[in-house]
Enzyme design. Sequence first.
Site, short mmCIF file in Angstrom:
data_model
loop_
_atom_site.label_atom_id
_atom_site.label_comp_id
_atom_site.label_asym_id
_atom_site.label_seq_id
_atom_site.Cartn_x
_atom_site.Cartn_y
_atom_site.Cartn_z
N ASN A 82 120.36 81.01 -3.96
CA ASN A 82 119.80 80.47 -5.14
C ASN A 82 119.32 81.79 -5.98
OD1 ASN A 82 118.03 79.19 -6.99
ND2 ASN A 82 116.84 77.96 -5.48
N CYS A 131 113.79 76.97 -11.64
CA CYS A 131 115.30 76.99 -11.72
C CYS A 131 115.98 75.88 -12.73
CB CYS A 131 115.64 76.30 -10.23
SG CYS A 131 114.93 77.53 -8.80
N HIS A 158 122.45 72.95 -10.13
CA HIS A 158 121.95 74.37 -9.87
C HIS A 158 121.76 74.40 -8.28
CE1 HIS A 158 118.52 76.74 -8.90
NE2 HIS A 158 117.89 75.98 -8.27
C1 LIG Z 1 113.91 75.25 2.96
C2 LIG Z 1 114.83 74.08 3.54
C3 LIG Z 1 116.16 74.59 3.51
C4 LIG Z 1 114.30 74.04 4.88
O1 LIG Z 1 115.17 73.02 5.47
P1 LIG Z 1 114.46 71.81 6.31
O2 LIG Z 1 115.57 70.87 7.01
O3 LIG Z 1 113.66 71.07 5.15
O4 LIG Z 1 113.73 72.58 7.39
P2 LIG Z 1 112.16 72.35 7.72
O5 LIG Z 1 111.22 73.17 6.74
O6 LIG Z 1 111.89 71.00 8.02
O7 LIG Z 1 112.03 73.26 9.11
C5 LIG Z 1 112.65 72.62 10.17
C6 LIG Z 1 112.67 73.82 11.31
O8 LIG Z 1 113.46 74.99 10.99
C7 LIG Z 1 112.48 75.97 11.01
N1 LIG Z 1 112.79 77.38 10.11
C8 LIG Z 1 112.15 77.33 8.76
N2 LIG Z 1 112.88 78.34 8.15
C9 LIG Z 1 113.94 78.93 9.15
C10 LIG Z 1 114.62 79.93 9.18
N3 LIG Z 1 115.07 80.71 8.08
N4 LIG Z 1 115.40 80.08 10.30
C11 LIG Z 1 115.11 79.42 11.59
N5 LIG Z 1 114.43 78.47 11.55
C12 LIG Z 1 113.68 78.09 10.39
C13 LIG Z 1 111.01 75.48 10.71
O9 LIG Z 1 109.85 76.47 11.28
C14 LIG Z 1 111.11 74.33 11.44
O10 LIG Z 1 110.74 74.56 12.83
P3 LIG Z 1 109.87 73.35 13.66
O11 LIG Z 1 110.88 72.04 13.52
O12 LIG Z 1 109.87 74.06 15.03
O13 LIG Z 1 108.61 73.26 12.86
C15 LIG Z 1 114.82 72.76 2.81
O14 LIG Z 1 113.62 72.02 2.79
C16 LIG Z 1 115.13 73.07 1.28
O15 LIG Z 1 116.41 73.14 0.87
N6 LIG Z 1 114.25 72.46 0.50
C17 LIG Z 1 114.25 72.60 -0.87
C18 LIG Z 1 114.13 74.02 -1.33
C19 LIG Z 1 114.60 74.36 -2.66
O16 LIG Z 1 115.68 73.76 -3.08
N7 LIG Z 1 113.93 75.25 -3.45
C20 LIG Z 1 114.24 75.74 -4.67
C21 LIG Z 1 114.02 74.98 -5.54
S1 LIG Z 1 114.79 75.35 -7.01
#
Ligand SMILES: CC(C)(COP(=O)(O)OP(=O)(O)OC[C@H]1O[C@@H](n2cnc3c(N)ncnc32)[C@H](O)[C@@H]1OP(=O)(O)O)[C@@H](O)C(=O)NCCC(=O)NCCS
Length: 309
Positions: free
Chosen positions: A259, A89, A229
């Site tokens: 993204n 990214c 980004h």
């Molecule tokens: C991916 C992201 C949005 C997830 O958000 P988060 O607040 O960290 O959420 P978590 O991964 O802790 O998951 C929270 C809950 O939502 C659930 N969940 C995950 N994806 C889900 C979806 N698409 N829909 C519904 N629920 C979802 C998980 O299973 C978890 O459930 P649990 O609490 O029962 O275990 C976040 O971590 C993120 O943006 N990370 C960086 C990603 C990124 O920028 N990547 C690109 C790099 S260039």
Amino acid sequence: MVETNDEWITTRTGIKERRILKGEGLGTSFMAAEAVRGLLKKTNTDPKDIDLVICATVTPDYLFPSTANLVCTQVGIPTIGSFDILAACSGFLYALSTGAQFIESGRYKKVIVIGGDKMSSIIDYTDRTTCVLFGDGAGAVLLEPSTEDVGIHDFLLKSDGTGENHLMMKGGGSRFPASHDTIDQRLHHITQEGPAVFKFAVTNMADVSAEIMERNHLTGDDIQWLVPHQANKRIIDATANRMGIGPEKVMLNIQKYGNTTAGTIPLCLWDYESQLKKGDNVVLAAFGGGFTWGSCYLKWAYDAPSKSE
Ligand SMILES: CC(C)(COP(=O)(O)OP(=O)(O)OC[C@H]1O[C@@H](n2cnc3c(N)ncnc32)[C@H](O)[C@@H]1OP(=O)(O)O)[C@@H](O)C(=O)NCCC(=O)NCCS
């Protein structure tokens, strides 16, 4: 396809829509070539005058030849140098900084830098933790020399390979070449440990933006635009906060595209071009798989002509 809902996606990421490239046999070069054609037309540039093309992507049409190579042929740019850069990214930032060196050295007069990815080609649509985040898109910019006080003033590039397992596509490279086994294990898709990447991104994207401001003696008031980004709106907000920049100065289009990996920053510049003015202080910031991250400080070079489309 997966158990999710609009409310979860919107509140956790800020994403509302994503674009998917459809059509058999179309890869990233198809979108990149479209962006370059638009760029050549807008800037009234003859393809024969281009000296170099660099394309940042993690989803090249093929492992080789490079996507930059394919784009040149598709848009009628003759036999000049072209190559791809892979920095996930942060790819566009890396490619932009590289392209700027060819201009700064005086070696080349016109360098095209592309950022684009067809993320739908490597997304596992049974994995709800990644499939809601990524989309397809590409953008391109033209770099030229100037005697005025505009252009790229500074950049900071960083990487840390200990992030390897947090965000990657394991299969298809030389370590795990394609086989029945790699397909059965779904190794040809992106995998991500979202919370670990989130923590890393919040800290490092803000740090690197603050660092480039500090070493260029800039405060939040001096900056007209932050171009972050577009991975997660919460990460963007945290970066802007740390820089002392209000939301009105932050380019944001994650709601439209999700993204798009190397595509996010040039797509922001395209969407906001009409609001940019000559001399604006602009900070670009990115982070991505690897890990890679970085920032760039530039002065925008022109008042935008009104858009025809
Ligand atoms: C991916 C992201 C949005 C997830 O958000 P988060 O607040 O960290 O959420 P978590 O991964 O802790 O998951 C929270 C809950 O939502 C659930 N969940 C995950 N994806 C889900 C979806 N698409 N829909 C519904 N629920 C979802 C998980 O299973 C978890 O459930 P649990 O609490 O029962 O275990 C976040 O971590 C993120 O943006 N990370 C960086 C990603 C990124 O920028 N990547 C690109 C790099 S260039």
